[in-house]
Design a protein around this motif. Sequence first.
Motif, PDB file in Angstrom:
ATOM      1  N   MET A 433       0.826  -1.208   0.000  1.00 17.24           N
ATOM      2  CA  MET A 433       0.000   0.000   0.000  1.00 17.24           C
ATOM      3  C   MET A 433       0.860   1.256   0.000  1.00 17.24           C
ATOM      4  SD  MET A 433      -3.344  -0.477   2.382  1.00 17.24           S
ATOM      5  CE  MET A 433      -4.474  -1.859   2.203  1.00 17.24           C
ATOM      6  N   LYS A 434       1.935   1.227   0.754  1.00 17.01           N
ATOM      7  CA  LYS A 434       2.808   2.412   0.844  1.00 17.01           C
ATOM      8  C   LYS A 434       3.404   2.746  -0.517  1.00 17.01           C
ATOM      9  CE  LYS A 434       6.639   4.405   3.506  1.00 17.01           C
ATOM     10  NZ  LYS A 434       7.262   5.046   2.332  1.00 17.01           N
ATOM     11  N   GLU A 435       3.822   1.725  -1.268  1.00 22.42           N
ATOM     12  CA  GLU A 435       4.366   1.956  -2.608  1.00 22.42           C
ATOM     13  C   GLU A 435       3.368   2.694  -3.488  1.00 22.42           C
ATOM     14  OE1 GLU A 435       7.409  -1.841  -3.287  1.00 22.42           O
ATOM     15  OE2 GLU A 435       5.310  -1.986  -3.908  1.00 22.42           O
ATOM     16  N   LEU A 436       2.117   2.235  -3.448  1.00 20.75           N
ATOM     17  CA  LEU A 436       1.089   2.834  -4.299  1.00 20.75           C
ATOM     18  C   LEU A 436       0.696   4.222  -3.808  1.00 20.75           C
ATOM     19  CD1 LEU A 436      -1.280  -0.211  -5.004  1.00 20.75           C
ATOM     20  CD2 LEU A 436       0.813   0.490  -6.165  1.00 20.75           C
ATOM     21  N   LEU A 437       0.615   4.396  -2.484  1.00 23.37           N
ATOM     22  CA  LEU A 437       0.233   5.691  -1.931  1.00 23.37           C
ATOM     23  C   LEU A 437       1.309   6.736  -2.227  1.00 23.37           C
ATOM     24  CD1 LEU A 437      -1.875   7.266  -0.312  1.00 23.37           C
ATOM     25  CD2 LEU A 437      -0.642   6.636   1.772  1.00 23.37           C
ATOM     26  N   ASP A 438       2.566   6.393  -2.050  1.00 20.25           N
ATOM     27  CA  ASP A 438       3.665   7.318  -2.357  1.00 20.25           C
ATOM     28  C   ASP A 438       3.587   7.783  -3.810  1.00 20.25           C
ATOM     29  OD1 ASP A 438       4.665   7.156   0.185  1.00 20.25           O
ATOM     30  OD2 ASP A 438       6.320   5.807  -0.308  1.00 20.25           O
ATOM     31  N   PHE A 439       3.366   6.832  -4.702  1.00 15.44           N
ATOM     32  CA  PHE A 439       3.307   7.157  -6.129  1.00 15.44           C
ATOM     33  C   PHE A 439       2.086   8.015  -6.449  1.00 15.44           C
ATOM     34  CE2 PHE A 439       2.288   6.224 -10.583  1.00 15.44           C
ATOM     35  CZ  PHE A 439       3.502   6.509 -11.187  1.00 15.44           C
ATOM     36  N   ALA A 440       0.951   7.692  -5.844  1.00 14.34           N
ATOM     37  CA  ALA A 440      -0.282   8.451  -6.084  1.00 14.34           C
ATOM     38  C   ALA A 440      -0.132   9.894  -5.603  1.00 14.34           C
ATOM     39  CB  ALA A 440      -1.459   7.776  -5.390  1.00 14.34           C
ATOM     40  N   GLU A 442       2.672  11.546  -5.274  1.00 19.34           N
ATOM     41  CA  GLU A 442       3.620  12.219  -6.162  1.00 19.34           C
ATOM     42  C   GLU A 442       2.944  12.695  -7.447  1.00 19.34           C
ATOM     43  OE1 GLU A 442       7.682  11.291  -8.722  1.00 19.34           O
ATOM     44  OE2 GLU A 442       7.047   9.861  -7.184  1.00 19.34           O
ATOM     45  N   CYS A 443       2.061  11.859  -8.016  1.00 14.21           N
ATOM     46  CA  CYS A 443       1.384  12.221  -9.272  1.00 14.21           C
ATOM     47  C   CYS A 443       0.485  13.443  -9.093  1.00 14.21           C
ATOM     48  CB  CYS A 443       0.569  11.037  -9.787  1.00 14.21           C
ATOM     49  SG  CYS A 443       1.578   9.711 -10.490  1.00 14.21           S
ATOM     50  N   ARG A 444      -0.168  13.569  -7.929  1.00 12.26           N
ATOM     51  CA  ARG A 444      -1.004  14.743  -7.683  1.00 12.26           C
ATOM     52  C   ARG A 444      -0.163  15.947  -7.275  1.00 12.26           C
ATOM     53  NH1 ARG A 444      -5.174  17.962  -8.987  1.00 12.26           N
ATOM     54  NH2 ARG A 444      -5.627  19.359  -7.243  1.00 12.26           N
ATOM     55  N   LYS A 445       0.888  15.709  -6.514  1.00 12.04           N
ATOM     56  CA  LYS A 445       1.742  16.820  -6.087  1.00 12.04           C
ATOM     57  C   LYS A 445       2.383  17.490  -7.287  1.00 12.04           C
ATOM     58  CE  LYS A 445       5.379  18.095  -2.797  1.00 12.04           C
ATOM     59  NZ  LYS A 445       6.285  17.640  -1.725  1.00 12.04           N
ATOM     60  N   ARG A 446       2.692  16.715  -8.319  1.00  9.19           N
ATOM     61  CA  ARG A 446       3.274  17.289  -9.534  1.00  9.19           C
ATOM     62  C   ARG A 446       2.321  18.319 -10.146  1.00  9.19           C
ATOM     63  NH1 ARG A 446       4.573  12.871 -11.483  1.00  9.19           N
ATOM     64  NH2 ARG A 446       6.763  12.967 -10.832  1.00  9.19           N
ATOM     65  N   GLU A 460       0.301  26.556  -0.490  1.00  7.54           N
ATOM     66  CA  GLU A 460       1.141  25.371  -0.345  1.00  7.54           C
ATOM     67  C   GLU A 460       0.397  24.288   0.431  1.00  7.54           C
ATOM     68  OE1 GLU A 460       5.149  25.436   0.816  1.00  7.54           O
ATOM     69  OE2 GLU A 460       5.619  27.305  -0.226  1.00  7.54           O
ATOM     70  N   VAL A 461       0.613  23.052   0.035  1.00  7.74           N
ATOM     71  CA  VAL A 461      -0.047  21.912   0.669  1.00  7.74           C
ATOM     72  C   VAL A 461       1.010  20.951   1.184  1.00  7.74           C
ATOM     73  CG1 VAL A 461      -1.592  19.940   0.314  1.00  7.74           C
ATOM     74  CG2 VAL A 461      -2.075  22.120  -0.822  1.00  7.74           C
ATOM     75  N   ASP A 462       0.806  20.451   2.368  1.00  9.13           N
ATOM     76  CA  ASP A 462       1.719  19.483   2.967  1.00  9.13           C
ATOM     77  C   ASP A 462       1.334  18.082   2.482  1.00  9.13           C
ATOM     78  OD1 ASP A 462       3.394  17.964   4.519  1.00  9.13           O
ATOM     79  OD2 ASP A 462       2.235  18.217   6.367  1.00  9.13           O
ATOM     80  N   SER A 469       0.771   2.767  12.536  1.00 10.43           N
ATOM     81  CA  SER A 469       1.395   1.810  13.459  1.00 10.43           C
ATOM     82  C   SER A 469       2.556   2.421  14.240  1.00 10.43           C
ATOM     83  CB  SER A 469       1.891   0.591  12.679  1.00 10.43           C
ATOM     84  OG  SER A 469       2.840   0.986  11.695  1.00 10.43           O
ATOM     85  N   SER A 470       3.264   3.383  13.627  1.00 13.59           N
ATOM     86  CA  SER A 470       4.441   3.960  14.282  1.00 13.59           C
ATOM     87  C   SER A 470       4.281   5.428  14.622  1.00 13.59           C
ATOM     88  CB  SER A 470       5.663   3.793  13.376  1.00 13.59           C
ATOM     89  OG  SER A 470       5.500   4.547  12.179  1.00 13.59           O
ATOM     90  N   GLY A 471       3.330   6.098  13.977  1.00 17.05           N
ATOM     91  CA  GLY A 471       3.170   7.535  14.182  1.00 17.05           C
ATOM     92  C   GLY A 471       4.162   8.364  13.394  1.00 17.05           C
ATOM     93  N   ASN A 472       5.001   7.708  12.580  1.00 22.93           N
ATOM     94  CA  ASN A 472       5.995   8.432  11.786  1.00 22.93           C
ATOM     95  C   ASN A 472       5.338   9.174  10.633  1.00 22.93           C
ATOM     96  OD1 ASN A 472       8.053   7.442  13.390  1.00 22.93           O
ATOM     97  ND2 ASN A 472       8.498   5.710  12.041  1.00 22.93           N
ATOM     98  N   LYS A 473       5.852  10.376  10.374  1.00 21.24           N
ATOM     99  CA  LYS A 473       5.355  11.187   9.273  1.00 21.24           C
ATOM    100  C   LYS A 473       6.229  10.966   8.048  1.00 21.24           C
ATOM    101  CE  LYS A 473       4.288  16.006   8.065  1.00 21.24           C
ATOM    102  NZ  LYS A 473       4.330  17.413   8.523  1.00 21.24           N
ATOM    103  N   VAL A 474       5.598  10.789   6.877  1.00 19.69           N
ATOM    104  CA  VAL A 474       6.330  10.539   5.635  1.00 19.69           C
ATOM    105  C   VAL A 474       6.087  11.693   4.670  1.00 19.69           C
ATOM    106  CG1 VAL A 474       6.626   8.995   3.659  1.00 19.69           C
ATOM    107  CG2 VAL A 474       6.104   8.044   5.920  1.00 19.69           C
ATOM    108  N   GLU A 475       7.171  12.331   4.246  1.00 20.33           N
ATOM    109  CA  GLU A 475       7.097  13.408   3.258  1.00 20.33           C
ATOM    110  C   GLU A 475       7.294  12.800   1.866  1.00 20.33           C
ATOM    111  OE1 GLU A 475       6.672  16.661   3.849  1.00 20.33           O
ATOM    112  OE2 GLU A 475       7.052  16.884   6.004  1.00 20.33           O
ATOM    113  N   VAL A 476       6.520  13.266   0.903  1.00 20.95           N
ATOM    114  CA  VAL A 476       6.630  12.755  -0.462  1.00 20.95           C
ATOM    115  C   VAL A 476       7.053  13.884  -1.389  1.00 20.95           C
ATOM    116  CG1 VAL A 476       5.417  11.675  -2.394  1.00 20.95           C
ATOM    117  CG2 VAL A 476       4.874  10.999  -0.045  1.00 20.95           C
TER     118      VAL A 476
END
Length: 669
Positions: A433-440, A442-446, A460-462, A469-476
Amino acid sequence: MKALDTKLNEHFGGKVVRKDLTKLVKGNAIVPIYVLEYLLGQYCATSDEETILEGVETVKNIISKHFVHRDEAQIIKSTVREKGSHRIIDKISVKLNDREDQYEAYFANLGLKGIPIADAVIREHQKLLSSGVWCILTLGYVSTDEKGAIPWVIETIKPIQISISNLDEFKEGRKSFSKEEWMDVLLQTMGLNPDEFTFRSKLLQLTRLVPFVENNYNLIELGPKGTGKSHIFSELSPHGMLISGGEVSKAKLFVNNSSGEIGLVGYWDVVAYDEFAGKTKNTDRGLVDIMKNYMANKSFSRGTQVYGASASMVFVGNTDHSVPYMLKHSNLFDALPKDYYDTAFLDRIHAYLPGWEVQKLRNDMFTSDYGFIVDYLAEILKELRKEDRTNEYSKYFELSDTITTRDKTAIIKTFAGLAKILYPHGELSEVDMKELLDFAIECRKRVKLQLQNMDETFEEVDFSYTIKSSGNKVEVDTLEVLEHLKPIFEKQVIEPATKTEETKDTIASSVISLSGGQKIIRDNQTGISYDLLFGAYLFGATDFKVIDPYVRLPYQLRNFMELAKLISEKKDPETEVKLHLVTSNNEDYIEGAKDAFEQMTYSLESIGIIFTYEFDENIHDRSINMDNGWKIVLGRGLDIWQKTGGWYDVNEYIQEKRLCKACEVTFVN
């Protein structure tokens, strides 16, 4: 057959075909691949070579005898008249003649017009009322003395498409394949050789299928010529319509106010605009306004009536400039016609596919292995349109609160579409899921980054999310921003001007100041060279030991020589250094590798490098060990780039221009 081909035939027997067969049967027939594979599926959907050869000949005969070429239309008409009836393959469209109160068929290649067709046929195949469907039909001729009578009769007609597809059976078959195997199957179905593509490159190709599985999905792909941007929308599905961007009108696309006829969006799952880019193209501003409303609300109005439709919109075109040029001087929408260069219109785009990352198609990028009959896959994708998987990601992830509703919709539609394509059975892990979410994302952020560049009112949008599960924040980040606007790697340049004790002290202190850690390279990333990655770590070393099991093929030998060149540039010109290679080999390549290494030995000696080598069949890890205290662990060895186009491709000579493979480089002191 390859193991994957055997497995595919085992689980989807009768629904797969060898992809090189279409070239054998097509000849000079201007007919979509799905028409040819429909016929091949009738006669060649097997792994038995003898049956395949017989089937190919049968299909060739069918195409030869029944496919209508425009320049042979009169011969076909004569054949029908002489025989009384004849089976033909042609593209048919139907219109309602309200004066005569009957439906009438129009033949694209045969040239016949106004041929009566039964109401029952139209009720069963309504898509005939649009711009045309390829059909197999029996055309009859009945001579009559009645004035004004039409002698042509449509006796039987069958649109070329598989009408029955078992989605549950498809999902069950998918369970027997790994993610990697399934991606390769889909690439082969599209006619491509998966061995020539990285994971990200495969994902880019498969994203072109998302409009076929998601209702009202808006996709744009801009990039260089020759990358196959429009191919899938014209050849691989009877549910997609490819039109020239300059040929579309409000009446053709939405509804004709005069006749009340619904346009293309009412009949097709995907409407794709070819050659969409071009600043000087004339466009209908009124059409742009209707499209904006449709792309946002899934509805359109013409006159006083409001209509709804589910067709996805795809826009493909060529860019005028390189990506670095556009990022610096304009934006990634720079090539669009002025009326489409509209932030309100572009904000409706769910995903921007980076066409500049897609390599130009070479002969070795096409497959001769097995894939689904494209018509079968097209029907499955149509069935998957009915499913909703947009909230599946929320099991493991939570999108940032600053992401707007429109941004979120775009992200989750791309995610859901890829999930349906890659995991139709619904079994995917958090990592998947993470692979697909990261890519999705990125496609909208572009899209959003370019809108902010074009119009300062876009805030600007974050574009981040939290792993529950970990509470870690992921920047794309988008790949082109990492490459050109905020590079991951800062180049460490240490250039000794003169051979003095002071210079040597400077080099020594610089080596000491380098830090350990890891650098991550993404699929399709450019701007990476050996010098940028680890050039600064080579200073002060006089003894190098390179461990890489794969230094045997021409491009791998090229990589090794490029490393040797870099070592020569970093060493003291008056100092000799040792370079020892530990690699493995097999019977097919070992003699050629030995010859290459012997030639290298003499060549490198002239620039102060004493080269030696050995073969060790037990090595697996890849690294560069040096006597200056540093060890560089290479995740993929020296083979960090994708294949270039050969001698006449500038990428062959400039490392920074080559597309990378995903890998990690670790520095240990």
